[in-house]
Scaffold this motif. Structure first.
Motif, PDB file in Angstrom:
ATOM      1  N   LEU A 274       0.839  -1.198   0.000  1.00 30.51           N
ATOM      2  CA  LEU A 274       0.000   0.000   0.000  1.00 30.51           C
ATOM      3  C   LEU A 274       0.870   1.243   0.000  1.00 30.51           C
ATOM      4  O   LEU A 274       1.866   1.310   0.719  1.00 30.51           O
ATOM      5  N   GLU A 275       0.483   2.231  -0.804  1.00 29.69           N
ATOM      6  CA  GLU A 275       1.138   3.537  -0.812  1.00 29.69           C
ATOM      7  C   GLU A 275       0.058   4.599  -0.647  1.00 29.69           C
ATOM      8  O   GLU A 275      -0.876   4.667  -1.442  1.00 29.69           O
ATOM      9  N   HIS A 276       0.214   5.427   0.398  1.00 27.57           N
ATOM     10  CA  HIS A 276      -0.793   6.445   0.703  1.00 27.57           C
ATOM     11  C   HIS A 276      -0.102   7.647   1.325  1.00 27.57           C
ATOM     12  O   HIS A 276       0.962   7.526   1.948  1.00 27.57           O
ATOM     13  N   GLU A 277      -0.705   8.824   1.143  1.00 26.69           N
ATOM     14  CA  GLU A 277      -0.127  10.056   1.670  1.00 26.69           C
ATOM     15  C   GLU A 277       0.079   9.979   3.177  1.00 26.69           C
ATOM     16  O   GLU A 277       1.061  10.470   3.713  1.00 26.69           O
ATOM     17  N   GLY A 278      -0.856   9.347   3.875  1.00 27.45           N
ATOM     18  CA  GLY A 278      -0.724   9.222   5.323  1.00 27.45           C
ATOM     19  C   GLY A 278       0.495   8.421   5.730  1.00 27.45           C
ATOM     20  O   GLY A 278       1.184   8.752   6.701  1.00 27.45           O
ATOM     21  N   LEU A 279       0.797   7.358   4.959  1.00 26.17           N
ATOM     22  CA  LEU A 279       1.980   6.554   5.260  1.00 26.17           C
ATOM     23  C   LEU A 279       3.248   7.347   4.990  1.00 26.17           C
ATOM     24  O   LEU A 279       4.218   7.259   5.734  1.00 26.17           O
ATOM     25  N   VAL A 280       3.232   8.153   3.902  1.00 30.67           N
ATOM     26  CA  VAL A 280       4.398   8.990   3.595  1.00 30.67           C
ATOM     27  C   VAL A 280       4.606  10.028   4.684  1.00 30.67           C
ATOM     28  O   VAL A 280       5.726  10.257   5.151  1.00 30.67           O
ATOM     29  N   LEU A 281       3.513  10.668   5.124  1.00 28.94           N
ATOM     30  CA  LEU A 281       3.626  11.668   6.180  1.00 28.94           C
ATOM     31  C   LEU A 281       4.132  11.054   7.470  1.00 28.94           C
ATOM     32  O   LEU A 281       4.877  11.677   8.218  1.00 28.94           O
ATOM     33  N   LYS A 282       3.719   9.822   7.730  1.00 24.08           N
ATOM     34  CA  LYS A 282       4.185   9.150   8.942  1.00 24.08           C
ATOM     35  C   LYS A 282       5.691   8.937   8.883  1.00 24.08           C
ATOM     36  O   LYS A 282       6.416   9.164   9.854  1.00 24.08           O
ATOM     37  N   GLU A 283       6.178   8.502   7.697  1.00 19.85           N
ATOM     38  CA  GLU A 283       7.622   8.316   7.543  1.00 19.85           C
ATOM     39  C   GLU A 283       8.360   9.647   7.633  1.00 19.85           C
ATOM     40  O   GLU A 283       9.420   9.744   8.249  1.00 19.85           O
TER      41      GLU A 283
END
Length: 358
Positions: A274-283
């Motif tokens: 999964l790739e999502h903006e929320g996951l990117v922001l978390k990283e």
């Protein structure tokens, strides 16, 4: 001064690197209404839902038959507008049902209408009537004409001869709908200033001894954009994956699922990615925290260094003052040389010699 500004410059550069690049044009927005009449013999049910950017904001509660608002920023005035519009299309669907003499069996009539603001700034509107899930008749708001399927020719002839109906639809699609959408958007933007991480779940459906179906679910995420793919040993299975379109939840979030058929023996080789903006922001948040901790550690050393330099400067200055005082004391205590006046009878010569001595 440069040393004191260095952490701030580093932090500013870091935050600047996290700002996404600009996009050409404006985001796409839409306001869509869906009205559905399900009839069977003499009984019927009516359903409606209003969506702003694919998010449900209001619906008709089929138990109470009343308009139900799903967002807190819509008030009584907006509810009245929605009820009035619903009344118009409820009447149209009832008329279509009676005009077509489809009274036996289970049938569905649906009206779908709305407007949109496109990325290039242009506007558009649409109005479609469907019968049993198939296209029936559509309104062309550019030429004020109806495009009909063969079974809807009688309806087309009647509605083309009613200019008031075409004019009503044109005004709503090109003006009123756009105005309402532009009124709703700021409220939506304010209420949806959030990023919800997707929750992933994998289920398995056994078909037979040599075939299984793996299903990857992602739900509860916002914004809508997401990438989901099955991976086999790190390689994307693009053509083997069966996608389902992203759909909205009633709480303003979205869900999606993808499936893939596999051999049960290879189950451990597959992973759902999964790739999502929320996951990117978390990283990115974790990266920012790590860098900030390093900055704090560096800034913690700077005061110690500054104090050390100040202390060294103070001690050096104090030692220099002591040495200077000592040197001045030595100079002040040096005895002046004795000047012996030689006897002379010439007073002028003695006076001249006295002037030279100093």
């Amino acid at each position: 001064m440069l040393l004191r500004r260095a952490p701030l410059l580093l932090l500013w550069g870091l935050l600047g690197s996290l700002v996404p690049g600009g996009r050409c044009g404006s985001p796409r927005h839409s306001l869509r209404y869906s009205y559905r009449r399900v009839s069977e013999s003499s009984r019927f049910q009516f359903f409606s839902v209003i969506l702003l950017d694919d998010q449900p904001i209001a619906r008709n509660h089929h138990h109470t038959n009343a308009m139900e608002l799903l967002v807190p920023w819509m008030g009584a005035e907006e509810k009245k507008n929605l009820v009035d519009l619903e009344r118009v299309f409820r009447t149209d669907l009832e008329w279509l049902s009676n005009f077509s003499n489809q009274t036996e069996g289970l049938h569905t009539w649906q009206a779908i209408l709305g407007c949109e603001l496109r990325e290039d700034g242009s506007k558009g509107g649409f109005l479609h009537y469907n019968y049993d899930g198939m296209d029936f008749i559509s309104f062309d708001n550019k030429i004020l004409r109806w495009d009909a399927q063969p079974q809807a020719q009688k309806v087309k002839e009647k509605w083309d001869n009613e200019p008031w109906r075409s004019q009503r639809n044109k005004v709503y699609l090109e003006e009123m709908c756009i105005e309402r959408m532009q009124k709703y958007l700021p409220y939506q933007t304010e209420s949806l200033k959030k990023t919800e991480l997707p929750e992933g779940k994998v289920t398995c459906k056994v078909v037979n001894d040599s075939l299984e179906v793996l299903i990857c679910h992602a739900f509860g995420f916002y914004p809508r954009e997401i990438q989901a793919i099955w991976m086999r040993d790190g390689e994307a299975c693009k053509y083997e994956s069966l996608h389902r379109n992203v759909a909205p939840n009633s709480d303003g979030t979205y869900y999606v699922w993808i499936s893939i058929e596999i051999d049960p023996k290879d189950r451990n080789h597959f992973r759902c990615h999964l790739e999502h903006e929320g996951l990117v922001l978390k990283e990115e948040t974790a990266r920012v925290r790590r860098i900030l901790s390093e900055i704090v550690a560096t800034v913690g050393i700077v005061p110690i260094m500054m104090l050390s330099l100040i202390l060294i400067f103070f001690l050096t200055y104090r030692q220099w003052r002591r040495l200077r005082r000592k040197l001045c004391h030595v100079v002040e205590n040096v005895p002046l040389p004795q000047i012996n006046r030689s006897p002379s009878t010439d007073d002028t010569e003695d006076e001249t010699q006295s002037q030279r001595l100093p």
